[in-house]
Design a protein around this motif. Structure first.
Motif, PDB file in Angstrom:
ATOM      1  N   ASP B 597      46.556  -3.973   3.334  1.00 31.66           N
ATOM      2  CA  ASP B 597      45.808  -3.512   4.511  1.00 31.66           C
ATOM      3  C   ASP B 597      45.664  -4.660   5.513  1.00 31.66           C
ATOM      4  O   ASP B 597      45.771  -4.459   6.728  1.00 31.66           O
ATOM      5  CB  ASP B 597      44.424  -3.002   4.100  1.00 31.66           C
ATOM      6  CG  ASP B 597      44.522  -1.735   3.271  1.00 31.66           C
ATOM      7  OD1 ASP B 597      45.521  -1.009   3.415  1.00 31.66           O
ATOM      8  OD2 ASP B 597      43.619  -1.485   2.455  1.00 31.66           O
ATOM      9  N   ARG B 600      49.028  -5.224   7.151  1.00 29.53           N
ATOM     10  CA  ARG B 600      49.331  -4.190   8.141  1.00 29.53           C
ATOM     11  C   ARG B 600      48.568  -4.465   9.444  1.00 29.53           C
ATOM     12  O   ARG B 600      49.110  -4.380  10.541  1.00 29.53           O
ATOM     13  CB  ARG B 600      48.960  -2.813   7.578  1.00 29.53           C
ATOM     14  CG  ARG B 600      49.471  -1.652   8.404  1.00 29.53           C
ATOM     15  CD  ARG B 600      48.966  -0.325   7.879  1.00 29.53           C
ATOM     16  NE  ARG B 600      47.521  -0.234   7.921  1.00 29.53           N
ATOM     17  CZ  ARG B 600      46.739  -0.044   6.867  1.00 29.53           C
ATOM     18  NH1 ARG B 600      47.251   0.086   5.688  1.00 29.53           N
ATOM     19  NH2 ARG B 600      45.423   0.003   6.995  1.00 29.53           N
ATOM     20  N   ARG B 618      40.178  -6.715  13.797  1.00 30.46           N
ATOM     21  CA  ARG B 618      39.030  -6.111  13.108  1.00 30.46           C
ATOM     22  C   ARG B 618      39.129  -4.592  13.189  1.00 30.46           C
ATOM     23  O   ARG B 618      38.882  -3.883  12.208  1.00 30.46           O
ATOM     24  CB  ARG B 618      37.736  -6.592  13.774  1.00 30.46           C
ATOM     25  CG  ARG B 618      36.469  -6.387  12.950  1.00 30.46           C
ATOM     26  CD  ARG B 618      35.252  -6.640  13.807  1.00 30.46           C
ATOM     27  NE  ARG B 618      35.173  -7.994  14.290  1.00 30.46           N
ATOM     28  CZ  ARG B 618      34.596  -8.989  13.608  1.00 30.46           C
ATOM     29  NH1 ARG B 618      34.053  -8.764  12.444  1.00 30.46           N
ATOM     30  NH2 ARG B 618      34.541 -10.204  14.119  1.00 30.46           N
ATOM     31  N   ALA B 619      39.517  -4.097  14.372  1.00 33.78           N
ATOM     32  CA  ALA B 619      39.625  -2.645  14.538  1.00 33.78           C
ATOM     33  C   ALA B 619      40.727  -2.070  13.643  1.00 33.78           C
ATOM     34  O   ALA B 619      40.582  -0.996  13.064  1.00 33.78           O
ATOM     35  CB  ALA B 619      39.889  -2.307  15.999  1.00 33.78           C
ATOM     36  N   LEU B 621      41.835  -3.365  10.875  1.00 38.34           N
ATOM     37  CA  LEU B 621      41.479  -3.526   9.473  1.00 38.34           C
ATOM     38  C   LEU B 621      40.398  -2.529   9.065  1.00 38.34           C
ATOM     39  O   LEU B 621      40.365  -2.029   7.949  1.00 38.34           O
ATOM     40  CB  LEU B 621      40.999  -4.958   9.237  1.00 38.34           C
ATOM     41  CG  LEU B 621      40.724  -5.380   7.808  1.00 38.34           C
ATOM     42  CD1 LEU B 621      41.971  -5.227   6.947  1.00 38.34           C
ATOM     43  CD2 LEU B 621      40.247  -6.824   7.764  1.00 38.34           C
ATOM     44  N   GLY B 622      39.539  -2.229  10.024  1.00 35.39           N
ATOM     45  CA  GLY B 622      38.441  -1.313   9.710  1.00 35.39           C
ATOM     46  C   GLY B 622      37.300  -2.043   9.040  1.00 35.39           C
ATOM     47  O   GLY B 622      37.458  -3.102   8.436  1.00 35.39           O
ATOM     48  N   ARG B 623      36.147  -1.428   9.184  1.00 35.66           N
ATOM     49  CA  ARG B 623      34.946  -2.050   8.619  1.00 35.66           C
ATOM     50  C   ARG B 623      34.879  -1.734   7.134  1.00 35.66           C
ATOM     51  O   ARG B 623      35.080  -0.584   6.733  1.00 35.66           O
ATOM     52  CB  ARG B 623      33.714  -1.497   9.339  1.00 35.66           C
ATOM     53  CG  ARG B 623      32.424  -2.210   9.047  1.00 35.66           C
ATOM     54  CD  ARG B 623      31.335  -1.734  10.015  1.00 35.66           C
ATOM     55  NE  ARG B 623      31.207  -0.277  10.017  1.00 35.66           N
ATOM     56  CZ  ARG B 623      30.557   0.411   9.085  1.00 35.66           C
ATOM     57  NH1 ARG B 623      30.006  -0.206   8.069  1.00 35.66           N
ATOM     58  NH2 ARG B 623      30.473   1.728   9.166  1.00 35.66           N
TER      59      ARG B 623
END
Lengths: 392, 647
Positions: B597, B600, B618-619, B621-623
């Motif tokens: 992840d 990617r 960050r966006a 990868l997601g929180r």
């Protein structure tokens, strides 16, 4: 490990003018009754977990009756299924745009259910060996979305999410719910989950091997006929919810009985027909509705009917039909105008595709866009919407 | 005006019955002290003709009839020898004719005085006057001819080096003297600085196949005074390539680049090279070895490429939902569905849509191999970093560093890059008019024997058709005789550095005299023998060191960053885009996240090059969502007593 997956209950949904004896909107009562019946079934089924994947209420500020009713039903579930996980996900309909408004769904925590309406939460139920990543609508609308990935050692990893999976909805958007967060099927990474419980699309639909939309429990849209057409296209008998066995991977569809049916009667082509003929056809088609048209939701399209013919139809009968059905929509469509007014050469009024093309040819576009491609894309979208309607 | 004194001759032509002059060669004698040597260019003046030639052999004679006379003269004692009188000795040289003036009638070289060539003579002798004079000169300096204290510039004709008249350049030389790589680097500098504007734009794409040879072309190397003088003589500016980009695949971890150019100061123009299924599948033939090449495998690969990958593929017998194959993972799922279907059929389930299960399994294995063995080059998640197709810029050098790749993956990179170059040059969409592709180690990639490979076919095609497209092959190898004849034969220009003696015995060098072979076998660093369509004989030139950092010096000056632990490697890449980012913050962000992840997200950020890399990363990868344990709860009592509002 059995998981019940339902979504889009839209409690408080109101449509048409018919009222119950108690003075409530009939459709609002219908929606509530279906939900009550579903709760009865859930209590009987005793699933280990229940997920309501968003849009419990139709609006951010639902009617008081709907709030009380939802509380009662969820409390009833909680009491009847003390060992089950019950999770309510915030959808786009019941999420306020302003964070300070707060979600009405928070209230239901007091009923003993787990409500996730703002940020994504990962709820772990050690007793069930179950971990559920719950992603409400609001969590998908922020700058940084939650990572949709399983975590922990729980055997059963479930993703519950309210949003639109790109490419899933039909191209004519008949049954589409606008306003949902859009994800790709790849974002779900379904192969990593035991089950993905989705809400937002009102038609029951399997996105991939492990990801499902449960669909709504009732026709809670402004275009119930389009939604019904979508169901027919997918070979579905109607509305329902899903019961997934997370061990075997099997998913059962449980259909719910609707208090009334949605009928889209075969369209009548008025070209060359007299008023009497059309009246006769209207009557015949209405009377042919299985079980009678009384209290049903019905649409009748009459195409290519000139104004003077429409004016002379048997309006007494039409009034009678409208009074008998819960909703009888007689959709009289005029022939394409050919008069001298309009913008097209020769005095002809432009057709919708011509109008669209004319607009797109003149509309300022960013330099990097190919105008021909934009026009073609616009025409394709228009055709996609028009074709089913015209075929219908 | 003072009359310049005529330069005295250094020799005279001699023609005997045994050693006659011919239209293509002549003998001349010189004084013993003459500066003439092998490779020297001379001019013969006679009454009405001027002939230019190049010395190809030399002889020395004394008046002794046999060696016995010398032994007897010294009384058999070499130590005690003092000749009673000085022996008379002559120097006789054989020269090959470069040019007659007038050209017609073509006659034997007349007896006449022999002069050392001047600058002007070199220009005429090598026919360089035909392309260096005038406003639209197409001369590309390749080095200086040095003879008798003279240093005359030698030019190649751009029309014959880069096309369209002829094209391609091949260079041969033993390994380890850095002649081949240095010559190409210098020549690229020369081309970039002197390529005629009327011929359009030119870029170079170099495959770095070993070590760090071509990884520091944007860094200035150290030059000696003699090198600077040669640059000055040739009218060139000794400077590194201003527009340079290095592309390298990742290592298997997906974050550390598989190149020696990983020093933090060089990150700005070091880019990842990552391909997805589509890019691989189009060149799947590369992955098939000789045993695999059959119509059946090819047909199935074509089927995948045309019907399955990148589009919706529906087969209700496999599953109700259509397939959407975009990545290797999707492809594996597709194969799995076929195998499941076949297994379910049991007997009789060997054929799916006319393709036998063995063929399907073979193709699956070959495709799977490349994603396993070249994990850093081939991504499984569909994210692609590629060369800047369509945006090549004039006078830019692009190095594709495949030195660390598996040979199969190297072949794939060659095949695809050259094929796409061809396609885009054909459509005129690459961004430049000409591209020079430099491939070293032709002995490996286009050998004269061995199995027919896709890469060899591609190099053959490039050498035969490339010049029409503006695609020029600069190739190098140690043993020219062991490279496919059509590849070297199509090279309009050939350079020879120091050669191996064994190699010089091969048939391809039979036209060279023994003296030239001897010179080639001992050629010092920085000297080359050139064959070029305008030169009727091979010419020796001296070229300066390239003005760029050599691989060895580059690695010393810019030591490669050590492979960092995964989080730190991610931080390094992001900090390369925004140096203000905190390594700690990045490390915290990726802690506990799945490597794939993170990869990617990182690749997406690198590809997009956003203004705020951290926010973008960050966006992507997601929180992370932390787990919250839930116990079963009971709701508040008493609500049940309220009446059901909808009852």
């Amino acid at each position: 490990m059995r998981l019940a997956h339902l979504a889009d209950t839209h409690l408080g949904f109101r449509q048409y003018h018919r009222q119950t004896a108690a003075g409530l909107n009939q459709r609002e009562a219908d929606v509530a009754n279906v939900f009550r019946h579903t709760v009865d079934t859930l209590v009987a089924e005793q699933p280990d977990a229940i997920i309501i994947a968003g849009d419990v209420f139709h609006t951010v500020r639902p009617p008081n009756a709907a709030i009380v009713f939802a509380f009662q039903q969820l409390h009833r579930l909680r009491e009847a299924l003390p060992k089950s996980a019950i999770i309510v996900v915030g959808g786009n309909h019941d999420t306020p745009r302003s964070a300070e408004s707060g979600s009405i769904l928070r209230l239901f925590s007091a009923a003993g259910v787990d409500v996730v309406a703002e940020e994504a939460q990962r709820l772990v139920y050690p007793a069930l060996d179950l971990s559920v990543l719950v992603v409400p609508h609001q969590a998908l609308m922020g700058d940084v979305r939650p990572a949709l990935e399983p975590d922990g050692t729980a055997q059963h990893q479930v993703l519950a999410l309210h949003g639109e999976i790109a490419g899933t909805f039909p191209s004519d958007h008949a049954a589409m719910e606008y306003g949902g967060a859009v994800l790709t099927e790849g974002d779900l990474q379904s192969e990593r989950w035991s089950y993905v419980a989705l809400g937002h699309y009102h038609v029951m639909h399997q996105v991939n091997e492990r990801a499902w939309y449960a669909g709504a429990l009732e026709y809670v849209t402004t275009n119930p006929w389009g939604e019904r057409r979508d169901e027919v296209a997918r070979g579905l008998p109607g509305k329902g919810w899903l019961l997934a066995d997370l061990v075997s991977g099997e998913v059962e569809r449980r259909w719910v009985e609707q208090p009334r049916q949605v009928h889209d009667l075969p369209p009548i082509d008025a070209v060359g027909r007299s008023v009497a003929e059309i009246d006769r056809l209207l009557r015949a088609q209405l009377e042919a509705v299985p079980g009678g048209y009384a209290e049903q939701i019905i649409r009748q399209v009459v195409a290519e009917i000139p104004r003077h013919i429409a004016r002379d139809l048997d309006h007494a009968f039409i009034r009678q039909a409208k009074a008998g059905a819960l909703h009888y929509r007689l959709d009289l469509r005029r022939p394409a105008p050919t008069g001298p007014i309009g913008l097209a050469p020769g005095g002809r009024r432009q057709t919708l595709p011509e109008l669209l093309e004319d607009y797109l040819r003149r509309r300022p576009l960013p330099a990097e866009l190919d105008r021909d491609a934009v026009v073609a894309a616009g025409q394709a979208l228009l055709n996609a919407v028009r074709q089913p309607v015209e075929e219908a | 005006m003072k009359q310049q004194a005529p330069i005295p001759p250094i020799g005279r032509v001699v023609a005997t019955e045994q050693k006659p002059s011919t239209p293509h060669q002549f003998y001349f004698w010189t004084a013993r002290s003459s500066p003439i040597g092998i490779g020297a260019i001379v001019r013969v003046d006679s009454d009405e003709r001027v002939i230019h030639g190049v010395v190809t052999d030399g002889f020395a004679y004394s008046d002794l009839e046999t060696p016995l006379d010398a032994v007897i003269g010294a009384e058999g004692d070499p130590a005690g020898l003092i000749d009673p009188t000085a022996r008379s000795e002559i120097r006789l040289y054989l020269a090959a004719v470069l040019r007659h003036h007038p050209e017609e009638p073509l006659q034997p070289v007349p007896l006449g005085a022999v002069h050392l060539a001047t600058d002007a003579d070199v220009t005429v002798a090598l026919r360089m006057d035909s392309f260096t004079d005038g406003e639209e000169s197409t001369g590309i300096p390749v080095g200086v001819y040095a003879g008798g204290g003279l240093e005359a510039p030698v030019y190649l004709d751009a029309d014959f080096l880069v096309g369209p008249e002829a094209a391609h350049l091949n260079i041969t030389g033993v390994s380890g003297l850095a002649t081949k790589t240095s010559a190409v680097e210098f020549l690229l500098t020369s081309i970039f600085q002197t390529f005629p504007t009327q011929k359009g734009s030119v870029a170079a794409l170099c495959f770095n196949v070993k070590g760090p040879d071509l990884c520091f072309l944007d860094q200035a190397g150290s030059l000696e005074e003699t090198d600077r003088n040669i640059y000055d003589r040739l009218g060139l500016v000794p400077e590194p390539f201003a527009a340079f980009q290095c592309y390298a695949p990742y290592k298997a971890d997906g974050v550390n680049l598989n190149t020696l150019r990983t020093h933090p100061d060089l990150e700005g123009n070091t880019r990842p090279l990552v391909w997805g299924l589509r890019q691989v599948l189009d060149y799947a033939e590369v992955l098939l070895n000789r045993d695999d090449i059959d119509a059946k495998a090819g047909a199935f690969i074509d089927f995948l490429a045309e019907r399955v990958v990148g589009q919706e593929f529906r087969d209700d017998s496999l599953r109700a939902k259509p397939f959407r194959v975009e990545t290797f993972a999707d492809l594996e799922e597709f194969f799995r569905a076929i195998f499941d279907w076949m297994e379910a059929l049991n007997r009789g389930g060997e054929i799916w849509r006319t393709h036998h299960i063995a063929t399907i399994r073979k193709v699956r294995n070959r495709l799977g191999n490349i994603s396993t063995r070249s994990k850093g080059l081939v991504t499984d998640d569909g994210e692609v970093h590629d060369l800047p197709w369509g945006e090549f810029t004039d006078r830019a050098v692009y190095t594709v560093d495949v030195a660390g790749l598996d040979p199969l993956a190297q072949d794939l990179v060659f095949a695809r890059v050259v094929s796409v170059l061809k396609e885009q040059l054909e459509r005129r969409t690459l961004g430049v008019d000409h591209v020079i592709v430099f491939v070293d180690e032709l002995n490996k990639y286009a050998p004269s024997d061995g199995p027919e490979t896709y890469v060899r076919k591609m190099l053959l095609d490039l050498s035969e058709r490339g010049r029409y497209l503006g695609l020029v092959l600069f190739s190098a190898q140690q043993f020219r005789s062991q490279v496919h004849r059509r590849v070297v034969g199509n090279a309009g220009t050939a350079l020879f550095g120091r050669m191996d003696n064994d190699e010089l015995t091969m048939g391809g060098y039979s036209t060279l005299s023994a003296a030239i072979k001897a010179k080639l076998a001992t050629l010092p660093k920085g000297e080359l023998m050139i064959r070029h369509p305008h030169f009727t004989q091979p010419i020796f030139v001296r070229f300066p060191r390239p003005a760029v950092l050599t691989g060895r010096d580059g690695v010393q000056r810019f030591p490669p960053s050590p492979d960092l632990p995964f989080p730190d490697a991610v931080a390094r890449v992001l900090r390369g885009m925004d140096s203000t980012l905190s390594t700690e913050e990045i490390r915290d962000l990726v802690a506990g996240r799945r490597a794939e992840d993170v990869r990617r997200s990182l690749h997406a950020t690198q590809r997009s090059r956003p203004d705020d890399p951290m926010a973008y990363f960050r966006a992507c990868l997601g929180r992370a969502v932390v787990a919250e344990s839930r116990d079963m709860r009971r709701g508040i009592p008493g609500v049940r007593s309220a009446p059901d509002p909808y009852a």
